[in-house]
Design an enzyme around this catalytic site. Structure first.
Site, PDB file in Angstrom:
ATOM      1  N   ASP A   1      62.748 -49.889  59.165  1.00  0.00           N
ATOM      2  CA  ASP A   1      62.433 -49.414  60.505  1.00  0.00           C
ATOM      3  C   ASP A   1      63.296 -48.171  60.800  1.00  0.00           C
ATOM      4  OD1 ASP A   1      62.131 -48.988  63.190  1.00  0.00           O
ATOM      5  OD2 ASP A   1      62.425 -51.082  63.774  1.00  0.00           O
TER       6      ASP A   1
ATOM      7  N   GLU B   1      87.772 -37.327  48.314  1.00  0.00           N
ATOM      8  CA  GLU B   1      87.639 -38.527  47.500  1.00  0.00           C
ATOM      9  C   GLU B   1      86.491 -38.341  46.510  1.00  0.00           C
ATOM     10  OE1 GLU B   1      86.523 -42.121  49.831  1.00  0.00           O
ATOM     11  OE2 GLU B   1      86.907 -40.879  51.587  1.00  0.00           O
TER      12      GLU B   1
ATOM     13  N   CYS C   1      89.209 -41.554  53.373  1.00  0.00           N
ATOM     14  CA  CYS C   1      88.872 -40.562  54.405  1.00  0.00           C
ATOM     15  C   CYS C   1      90.072 -40.119  55.248  1.00  0.00           C
ATOM     16  CB  CYS C   1      87.783 -41.106  55.330  1.00  0.00           C
ATOM     17  SG  CYS C   1      86.386 -41.779  54.448  1.00  0.00           S
TER      18      CYS C   1
ATOM     19  N   THR D   1      74.249 -43.737  54.742  1.00  0.00           N
ATOM     20  CA  THR D   1      75.290 -43.025  55.509  1.00  0.00           C
ATOM     21  C   THR D   1      75.868 -41.845  54.727  1.00  0.00           C
ATOM     22  OG1 THR D   1      77.074 -44.414  54.639  1.00  0.00           O
ATOM     23  CG2 THR D   1      75.971 -45.200  56.621  1.00  0.00           C
TER      24      THR D   1
ATOM     25  N   SER E   1      84.092 -53.709  55.220  1.00  0.00           N
ATOM     26  CA  SER E   1      84.727 -52.417  55.499  1.00  0.00           C
ATOM     27  C   SER E   1      84.721 -52.129  57.003  1.00  0.00           C
ATOM     28  CB  SER E   1      84.040 -51.287  54.722  1.00  0.00           C
ATOM     29  OG  SER E   1      82.779 -50.955  55.272  1.00  0.00           O
TER      30      SER E   1
ATOM     31  N   HIS F   1      87.306 -41.243  63.168  1.00  0.00           N
ATOM     32  CA  HIS F   1      86.634 -41.134  61.875  1.00  0.00           C
ATOM     33  C   HIS F   1      85.237 -41.743  62.058  1.00  0.00           C
ATOM     34  CE1 HIS F   1      85.402 -41.418  57.807  1.00  0.00           C
ATOM     35  NE2 HIS F   1      85.410 -42.752  57.803  1.00  0.00           N
TER      36      HIS F   1
ATOM     37  N   LYS G   1      81.463 -49.419  67.958  1.00  0.00           N
ATOM     38  CA  LYS G   1      82.216 -50.686  67.913  1.00  0.00           C
ATOM     39  C   LYS G   1      83.704 -50.439  68.181  1.00  0.00           C
ATOM     40  CE  LYS G   1      79.407 -52.470  64.047  1.00  0.00           C
ATOM     41  NZ  LYS G   1      78.398 -53.335  64.568  1.00  0.00           N
TER      42      LYS G   1
ATOM     43  N   ASN H   1      78.124 -38.925  56.858  1.00  0.00           N
ATOM     44  CA  ASN H   1      79.559 -39.105  56.610  1.00  0.00           C
ATOM     45  C   ASN H   1      80.073 -38.024  55.672  1.00  0.00           C
ATOM     46  OD1 ASN H   1      82.124 -40.104  56.372  1.00  0.00           O
ATOM     47  ND2 ASN H   1      81.557 -42.041  55.417  1.00  0.00           N
TER      48      ASN H   1
ATOM     49  N   SER I   1      89.457 -46.018  53.944  1.00  0.00           N
ATOM     50  CA  SER I   1      89.327 -47.354  53.354  1.00  0.00           C
ATOM     51  C   SER I   1      90.481 -47.591  52.398  1.00  0.00           C
ATOM     52  CB  SER I   1      88.021 -47.453  52.578  1.00  0.00           C
ATOM     53  OG  SER I   1      86.943 -47.369  53.470  1.00  0.00           O
TER      54      SER I   1
HETATM   55  N1  CAA Z   1      66.619 -51.164  65.578  1.00  0.00           N
HETATM   56  C1  CAA Z   1      67.848 -51.040  66.110  1.00  0.00           C
HETATM   57  N2  CAA Z   1      69.000 -51.378  65.438  1.00  0.00           N
HETATM   58  C2  CAA Z   1      68.868 -51.850  64.175  1.00  0.00           C
HETATM   59  C3  CAA Z   1      67.611 -52.006  63.569  1.00  0.00           C
HETATM   60  C4  CAA Z   1      66.457 -51.630  64.320  1.00  0.00           C
HETATM   61  N3  CAA Z   1      65.241 -51.741  63.810  1.00  0.00           N
HETATM   62  N4  CAA Z   1      67.811 -52.476  62.317  1.00  0.00           N
HETATM   63  C5  CAA Z   1      69.143 -52.628  62.164  1.00  0.00           C
HETATM   64  N5  CAA Z   1      69.782 -52.239  63.278  1.00  0.00           N
HETATM   65  C6  CAA Z   1      71.224 -52.207  63.537  1.00  0.00           C
HETATM   66  C7  CAA Z   1      71.931 -53.474  63.078  1.00  0.00           C
HETATM   67  O1  CAA Z   1      71.905 -54.468  64.072  1.00  0.00           O
HETATM   68  C8  CAA Z   1      73.333 -52.935  62.796  1.00  0.00           C
HETATM   69  O2  CAA Z   1      74.019 -52.749  64.021  1.00  0.00           O
HETATM   70  P1  CAA Z   1      75.216 -53.743  64.422  1.00  0.00           P
HETATM   71  O3  CAA Z   1      76.197 -53.691  63.299  1.00  0.00           O
HETATM   72  O4  CAA Z   1      75.745 -53.155  65.677  1.00  0.00           O
HETATM   73  O5  CAA Z   1      74.588 -55.081  64.559  1.00  0.00           O
HETATM   74  C9  CAA Z   1      73.070 -51.532  62.267  1.00  0.00           C
HETATM   75  O6  CAA Z   1      71.762 -51.185  62.706  1.00  0.00           O
HETATM   76  C10 CAA Z   1      73.084 -51.428  60.746  1.00  0.00           C
HETATM   77  O7  CAA Z   1      72.191 -52.379  60.244  1.00  0.00           O
HETATM   78  P2  CAA Z   1      72.600 -53.340  59.052  1.00  0.00           P
HETATM   79  O8  CAA Z   1      73.966 -53.926  59.303  1.00  0.00           O
HETATM   80  O9  CAA Z   1      71.493 -54.256  58.788  1.00  0.00           O
HETATM   81  O10 CAA Z   1      72.711 -52.241  57.908  1.00  0.00           O
HETATM   82  P3  CAA Z   1      73.089 -52.423  56.412  1.00  0.00           P
HETATM   83  O11 CAA Z   1      73.165 -53.836  56.001  1.00  0.00           O
HETATM   84  O12 CAA Z   1      72.174 -51.565  55.672  1.00  0.00           O
HETATM   85  O13 CAA Z   1      74.577 -51.874  56.268  1.00  0.00           O
HETATM   86  C11 CAA Z   1      76.580 -50.727  56.465  1.00  0.00           C
HETATM   87  C12 CAA Z   1      75.282 -51.100  57.175  1.00  0.00           C
HETATM   88  C13 CAA Z   1      77.311 -51.981  56.004  1.00  0.00           C
HETATM   89  C14 CAA Z   1      77.481 -49.959  57.409  1.00  0.00           C
HETATM   90  C15 CAA Z   1      76.227 -49.842  55.226  1.00  0.00           C
HETATM   91  O14 CAA Z   1      75.595 -48.674  55.653  1.00  0.00           O
HETATM   92  C16 CAA Z   1      77.397 -49.468  54.381  1.00  0.00           C
HETATM   93  O15 CAA Z   1      77.813 -50.210  53.490  1.00  0.00           O
HETATM   94  N6  CAA Z   1      77.990 -48.242  54.609  1.00  0.00           N
HETATM   95  C17 CAA Z   1      79.085 -47.742  53.800  1.00  0.00           C
HETATM   96  C18 CAA Z   1      80.390 -48.302  54.228  1.00  0.00           C
HETATM   97  C19 CAA Z   1      80.836 -47.797  55.569  1.00  0.00           C
HETATM   98  O16 CAA Z   1      80.462 -46.737  56.023  1.00  0.00           O
HETATM   99  N7  CAA Z   1      81.712 -48.559  56.239  1.00  0.00           N
HETATM  100  C20 CAA Z   1      82.277 -48.162  57.501  1.00  0.00           C
HETATM  101  C21 CAA Z   1      83.704 -48.580  57.629  1.00  0.00           C
HETATM  102  S1  CAA Z   1      84.629 -48.010  56.241  1.00  0.00           S
HETATM  103  C22 CAA Z   1      84.913 -46.348  56.541  1.00  0.00           C
HETATM  104  O17 CAA Z   1      84.803 -45.899  57.657  1.00  0.00           O
HETATM  105  C23 CAA Z   1      85.321 -45.469  55.401  1.00  0.00           C
HETATM  106  C24 CAA Z   1      84.152 -44.655  54.978  1.00  0.00           C
HETATM  107  O18 CAA Z   1      83.958 -43.559  55.470  1.00  0.00           O
HETATM  108  C25 CAA Z   1      83.236 -45.199  53.970  1.00  0.00           C
END
Ligand code: CAA
Length: 445
Positions: free
Chosen positions: A31, A83, A120, A163, A211, A244, A253, A328, A364
């Site tokens: 979606d 990185e 980062c 991302t 993470s 960040h 959040k 990112n 991280s």
């Molecule tokens: N409509 C509205 N919202 C929706 C939706 C829809 N149709 N479908 C999903 N969402 C929302 C979800 O509810 C979720 O929001 P909440 O967390 O607020 O509930 C959000 O969209 C993302 O959806 P998912 O959690 O289902 O997404 P995902 O499983 O694909 O994973 C993630 C998300 C874990 C962040 C993934 O993108 C990821 O692994 N990213 C890399 C790691 C990262 O960036 N981590 C951040 C902290 S670490 C850091 O900051 C260092 C760095 O730079 C990497």
């Protein structure tokens, strides 16, 4: 004591654009609102065939040096935070200096060069190093060039693929800065964590959900630590809070938890008490679980209050405007957030000279750092010099199949021979391999 801080900033975005709701989500059978509403992302900037961390960093640095009228002799230190390094010995700063020496008359033989690594947060750490070098009086009147540059790519099929991003931020750190001065006070939250890492591999191993939790936990510690050396923070103390930003949903959040912390025992908590009650205190509960349930319920209500929404719209949302369209950039991300907020202030004619920013960096592995910055009188002129909007508008919008090709081009394990999607002009480009396996670069007029 003379102020030290960021005198100038330039941003260079990867020249390709991957439309996340329009191109990526449909190809993945997802979606589009997961991107626009959930993660808060509309597009990723990706590198064309001839771009990499060196070209993007050198192009940002060149623009900065030209705009500020600098020569190599004016710069005593070049630190690169990344990185995405491809060389375990020779720092990326030497490659960038080599590029710059192709277009300037002088050279950087006198400059101390290095590379900073802590995911980062390394961009902020490189600024720290420059700050300390200047404060220690070792700079001989010279400024430091800090370049945060990354190609933030994940393995195909990894949840992080949503991302991605690529770009560089060059910053000049100097005495009497034109943009922002940095506080001496800093707070840290640092702990050995296994949430996102690249043990001798190009693409990260990521425990995405964890993470997110680690980001929030270390950020909370850094804020408390900052308050222990500065003073208790209050939402009205800061005109903006750049975080960040791996994706804007992450900051949504973090900002809510930060606001909840800052308003505890203040007139804001008091004013909201009729509407949502007071914040639960752990000592009023028999066990952790019931306290955590109560605080989660309070936080949820807080998120819906006008007071919180207004603060978020004023202090957080402007810092996310660029991230939404570039994704990112790892080490550059918090610096893009700061630039985004200041750009919003310029475009909306906000008078923020002398106002404070609370800057919240994160890497991280994991470490968060919090410090404050004071906006300097010449900030408008510096921010007016940014051409990031033009760069974003000029990006080539790629199809999903082209995205797959671009990902392969930048995958160190793939052999590819692909024509560029755009034509380089007045910039550094990757120009093939040298006899010792080094990457080579040239300037294209
Ligand atoms: N409509 C509205 N919202 C929706 C939706 C829809 N149709 N479908 C999903 N969402 C929302 C979800 O509810 C979720 O929001 P909440 O967390 O607020 O509930 C959000 O969209 C993302 O959806 P998912 O959690 O289902 O997404 P995902 O499983 O694909 O994973 C993630 C998300 C874990 C962040 C993934 O993108 C990821 O692994 N990213 C890399 C790691 C990262 O960036 N981590 C951040 C902290 S670490 C850091 O900051 C260092 C760095 O730079 C990497």
């Amino acid at each position: 004591m003379t102020d030290v801080g960021i005198d100038a900033i330039e941003i260079h975005a990867g020249k390709l654009k991957l439309d996340l709701p329009g191109t990526f989500a449909p190809a993945k059978g997802e979606d589009p609102e997961k991107y626009t509403k959930g993660l808060g992302l509309h597009a990723s900037s990706l590198p064309d065939v001839y771009e990499d961390i060196v070209t993007m960093g050198a192009n940002a640095a060149r623009k900065l040096m030209d705009r500020k009228g600098l020569e190599p002799a004016d710069i005593g230190r070049i630190d690169v935070a990344t990185e995405s390094a491809f060389d375990n010995s020779k720092p990326v700063s030497t490659y960038i200096a080599g590029c710059l020496e192709q277009v300037y008359e002088g050279d950087f033989r006198h400059a101390n060069k290095g590379e900073r690594k802590f995911a980062c947060v390394a961009g902020t750490q490189a600024i720290d190093d420059a700050y300390n070098w200047i404060r220690a009086g070792r700079n001989r009147g010279r400024a430091a060039l800090v370049v945060a540059t990354d190609t933030a790519l994940y393995a195909r099929g990894d949840a992080g693929e949503a991302t991605q991003g690529a770009g560089a931020v060059a910053m000049l750190i100097d005495e009497d800065p034109s943009l922002v001065s940095l506080s001496t006070e800093q707070g840290y939250g640092s702990m050995d964590e296994t949430d996102f890492l690249k043990p001798n591999q190009q693409f990260p191993s990521v425990d995405g959900k964890r993470s997110v939790q680690v980001y929030l936990a270390r950020m909370r510690e850094a804020l408390t630590d900052y308050e222990s050396v500065a003073t208790d923070t209050h939402p009205d103390d800061f005109v903006m809070v750049p975080f960040h930003t791996p994706f804007p949903g992450m900051v949504r959040k973090a900002a809510l938890l930060g606001y909840r912390h800052m308003i505890r025992d203040t007139e804001i908590e008091e004013a909201l008490a009729d509407e949502i009650g007071r914040q639960p205190r752990p000592e009023a509960f028999e066990d952790d679980e019931s306290y955590l349930d109560a605080i989660a319920e309070y936080t949820d209500k807080l998120k819906g209050t006008d007071r919180y929404r207004e603060w978020y719209a004023r202090s957080i949302d402007p810092t996310l405007e660029l991230a939404r369209h570039v994704g990112n950039w790892y080490t550059g991300s918090v610096h893009v957030a700061r630039a985004s907020g200041l750009k919003h202030a310029l475009e909306n004619d906000l008078d923020i000279t002398g106002k404070q920013l609370l800057v919240a960096s994160y890497g991280s592995g994991a470490q968060a750092e919090v410090h404050s910055e004071t906006v300097q009188p010449d900030w408008e002129e510096e921010i007016a010099g940014l051409d990031i909007d033009d760069q974003l508008a000029a990006r080539r919008d790629i199809t999903f199949e082209e995205y797959e090709t671009v990902h392969d081009v930048h995958n160190h394990d793939e052999e590819t021979d692909v024509d560029p999607f755009t034509s380089p002009e007045a910039e550094f480009v990757f120009d093939g391999w040298g006899r010792m396996g080094e990457r080579q670069y040239r300037y294209v007029e």
